[in-house]
Design an enzyme around this catalytic site. Structure first.
Site, PDB file in Angstrom:
ATOM      1  N   TYR A   1     -16.573  17.089 -15.198  1.00  0.00           N
ATOM      2  CA  TYR A   1     -16.927  15.700 -14.898  1.00  0.00           C
ATOM      3  C   TYR A   1     -17.881  15.673 -13.701  1.00  0.00           C
ATOM      4  O   TYR A   1     -17.547  16.170 -12.624  1.00  0.00           O
ATOM      5  CB  TYR A   1     -15.670  14.878 -14.615  1.00  0.00           C
ATOM      6  CG  TYR A   1     -16.010  13.457 -14.270  1.00  0.00           C
ATOM      7  CD1 TYR A   1     -16.574  12.625 -15.224  1.00  0.00           C
ATOM      8  CD2 TYR A   1     -15.815  12.964 -12.990  1.00  0.00           C
ATOM      9  CE1 TYR A   1     -16.931  11.323 -14.911  1.00  0.00           C
ATOM     10  CE2 TYR A   1     -16.167  11.661 -12.669  1.00  0.00           C
ATOM     11  CZ  TYR A   1     -16.723  10.854 -13.639  1.00  0.00           C
ATOM     12  OH  TYR A   1     -17.092   9.569 -13.318  1.00  0.00           O
TER      13      TYR A   1
ATOM     14  N   ARG B   1       0.842  -1.211   0.000  1.00  0.00           N
ATOM     15  CA  ARG B   1       0.000   0.000   0.000  1.00  0.00           C
ATOM     16  C   ARG B   1       0.869   1.249   0.000  1.00  0.00           C
ATOM     17  O   ARG B   1       0.539   2.252  -0.620  1.00  0.00           O
ATOM     18  CB  ARG B   1      -0.959   0.008   1.205  1.00  0.00           C
ATOM     19  CG  ARG B   1      -1.651   1.349   1.410  1.00  0.00           C
ATOM     20  CD  ARG B   1      -2.885   1.299   2.297  1.00  0.00           C
ATOM     21  NE  ARG B   1      -2.731   0.493   3.492  1.00  0.00           N
ATOM     22  CZ  ARG B   1      -2.014   0.856   4.584  1.00  0.00           C
ATOM     23  NH1 ARG B   1      -1.418   2.014   4.633  1.00  0.00           N
ATOM     24  NH2 ARG B   1      -1.924   0.018   5.606  1.00  0.00           N
TER      25      ARG B   1
ATOM     26  N   LYS C   1      -9.109   6.228 -18.882  1.00  0.00           N
ATOM     27  CA  LYS C   1      -9.495   6.699 -20.212  1.00  0.00           C
ATOM     28  C   LYS C   1      -8.322   6.549 -21.190  1.00  0.00           C
ATOM     29  O   LYS C   1      -7.940   5.440 -21.502  1.00  0.00           O
ATOM     30  CB  LYS C   1     -10.010   8.132 -20.093  1.00  0.00           C
ATOM     31  CG  LYS C   1     -10.957   8.358 -18.898  1.00  0.00           C
ATOM     32  CD  LYS C   1     -12.251   7.562 -19.016  1.00  0.00           C
ATOM     33  CE  LYS C   1     -13.130   7.603 -17.772  1.00  0.00           C
ATOM     34  NZ  LYS C   1     -13.419   8.911 -17.203  1.00  0.00           N
TER      35      LYS C   1
ATOM     36  N   ASP D   1      -7.876  18.845 -14.403  1.00  0.00           N
ATOM     37  CA  ASP D   1      -8.234  17.479 -14.770  1.00  0.00           C
ATOM     38  C   ASP D   1      -7.956  17.370 -16.269  1.00  0.00           C
ATOM     39  O   ASP D   1      -8.710  17.894 -17.086  1.00  0.00           O
ATOM     40  CB  ASP D   1      -9.712  17.219 -14.447  1.00  0.00           C
ATOM     41  CG  ASP D   1     -10.130  15.786 -14.793  1.00  0.00           C
ATOM     42  OD1 ASP D   1      -9.484  15.167 -15.666  1.00  0.00           O
ATOM     43  OD2 ASP D   1     -11.112  15.302 -14.200  1.00  0.00           O
TER      44      ASP D   1
HETATM   45  C1  LIG Z   1     -13.871   9.423 -16.076  1.00  0.00           C
HETATM   46  C2  LIG Z   1     -13.440  10.748 -15.610  1.00  0.00           C
HETATM   47  C3  LIG Z   1     -13.107  10.958 -14.265  1.00  0.00           C
HETATM   48  C4  LIG Z   1     -13.286   9.885 -13.203  1.00  0.00           C
HETATM   49  O1  LIG Z   1     -12.407   8.841 -13.374  1.00  0.00           O
HETATM   50  P1  LIG Z   1     -12.680   7.344 -12.812  1.00  0.00           P
HETATM   51  O2  LIG Z   1     -11.451   6.621 -13.211  1.00  0.00           O
HETATM   52  O3  LIG Z   1     -13.936   6.873 -13.473  1.00  0.00           O
HETATM   53  O4  LIG Z   1     -12.854   7.465 -11.344  1.00  0.00           O
HETATM   54  C5  LIG Z   1     -12.670  12.209 -13.896  1.00  0.00           C
HETATM   55  N1  LIG Z   1     -12.555  13.204 -14.791  1.00  0.00           N
HETATM   56  C6  LIG Z   1     -12.865  13.040 -16.093  1.00  0.00           C
HETATM   57  C7  LIG Z   1     -12.724  14.196 -17.024  1.00  0.00           C
HETATM   58  C8  LIG Z   1     -13.306  11.816 -16.546  1.00  0.00           C
HETATM   59  O5  LIG Z   1     -13.625  11.652 -17.831  1.00  0.00           O
END
Ligand SMILES: *Cc1c(COP(=O)(O)O)cnc(C)c1O
Length: 371
Positions: A99, A47, A195, A171
């Protein structure tokens, strides 16, 4: 080192014991102590740190030009670790469109823990400036935004944050490689590696990358271990495997998306296309300044609203009706009904993640689906 080379070699080392070129997956949760109590390679418990996670973090820091990175079990866990590094009474400025999970996390969890939040329109800088308070500690940005691909001027917002003594985070999930927030003066980058970075819709993860390994990032790092939302060694290995081809994939995603967006912008049943790569897009000039390409995400509004949009999505044969993005296969989704998130999301809007198929096949599919 150029980005393609960096993507192949960052965080990579031939295994010293076996000569394995593909790095082994270290599933061990615990590591042997030396007779003197020390640890041979600095690893003690999985961890806290492990070889696969360290390799992924090194690669992610190199990708964004940061000093350090911390990997998490999901994009939202990474996002939460940043907010958890704040204290009650701290003020955050966040975008009114972004998001939905991140905005809901602020609203439903962190506000209850005493963090104050202002949600503002970040397509200009005036609202950000107006929202500043003496206790503003973080300006959170997301560009291009989900789902309407609104563009935020990262350099200007970072400057405003800095003048106010606040950190600025982006982000950058929708634009790895093609947008480098740390080079524009931001302090932190967050990715959902689920993603584009993983890139194959087969592993969930997230990462926080910091320009400086300073006090704030040390709190994020501490949260990684104390709160414990960590990715497994296998998840790290798989994410890093996807990362190796990221520059080439982003190039193809971007080229394909521009072709599909151009086609859609000329289609009579399409009312509006949101893609910053189109010269007609209101964010184009700004996006062209801060992005080297425009990524593979776009959204469009079908004439006739919700019913017409859902009907078009029902007819696609190549585009798969699913949420998420950044994989090799193209996805389409009626966003408003999936998230029920924000009254800002138009009912006729379809969000698409353009994959790595041939663009003409994607265009043919949309042509028949739109009728
Ligand atoms: C999918 C997404 C997230 C969240 O990510 P997870 O891996 O699903 O927790 C955050 N920001 C954006 C822009 C996203 O497309």
């Amino acid at each position: 080192m150029r980005i393609e080379t960096l993507a192949v070699h960052a965080g990579h080392e031939v295994d010293q014991t076996t000569g394995a070129v593909s790095v082994p997956i270290h599933l061990s949760t615990t590591f042997e102590r030396e007779a003197d109590g020390g640890y041979r390679s600095g690893f003690s418990y999985s961890r806290s740190d492990n070889p696969n996670r360290r390799a992924l973090e090194q690669a992610m820091a190199a990708l964004e030009g940061g000093a350090a990175a911390a990997a998490f079990g999901s994009g939202l866990a990474a996002t939460a670790a940043v907010f958890q590094a704040l204290a009650p009474g701290d003020h955050v400025i966040a975008p009114d469109e972004g998001y939905h999970g991140a905005l809901k996390l602020l609203r439903d969890v962190f506000v209850r823990w005493g963090v104050e939040v202002a949600f503002v329109d970040m397509t200009g800088t005036d609202a950000v400036r107006a929202a500043l308070r003496s206790n503003t500690k973080l300006v959170w940005t997301e560009t291009p935004s989900n789902p309407q691909l609104k563009i935020t001027d990262l350099a200007s917002v970072a400057r405003i944050a800095k003048e106010a003594g606040a950190l600025c985070a982006c982000d950058n999930t929708w634009a790895p490689i093609v947008q480098k927030p740390l080079t524009l003066g931001l302090d932190l980058v967050v990715h959902s590696t689920t993603k584009y970075i993983g890139g194959h819709c087969d592993v969930t993860g997230g990462v926080v990358i910091a320009r400086e390994d300073g006090e704030f990032f040390q709190r994020v790092r501490a949260n990684q271990n104390l709160v414990g939302g960590v990715p497994s060694p296998f998840d790290c290995w798989l994410t890093l495997r996807g990362f190796r081809t990221l520059p080439w994939r982003m190039r193809a995603h971007s080229e394909n998306a521009l072709k599909v967006a151009t086609f859609l912008s000329e289609h009579p049943r399409v009312e509006r296309v949101n893609y910053p790569g189109l010269a007609s897009n209101s964010g184009h000039e700004l996006a062209a300044r801060q992005m080297s390409a425009f990524s593979g995400m776009l959204s469009f509004e079908v004439r006739g609203g919700r019913e017409a949009a859902v009907a078009a999505a029902a007819k696609t044969r190549l585009f798969i009706r699913a949420t998420s993005l950044g994989g090799v296969e193209s996805l389409i989704e009626h966003r408003a009904s999936i998230t029920g998130e924000s009254p800002l999301t138009p009912q006729g809007l379809l969000r698409v993640s353009i994959g790595l198929e041939h663009p003409d096949d994607l265009i043919d599919d949309l042509l028949q689906a739109l009728g």
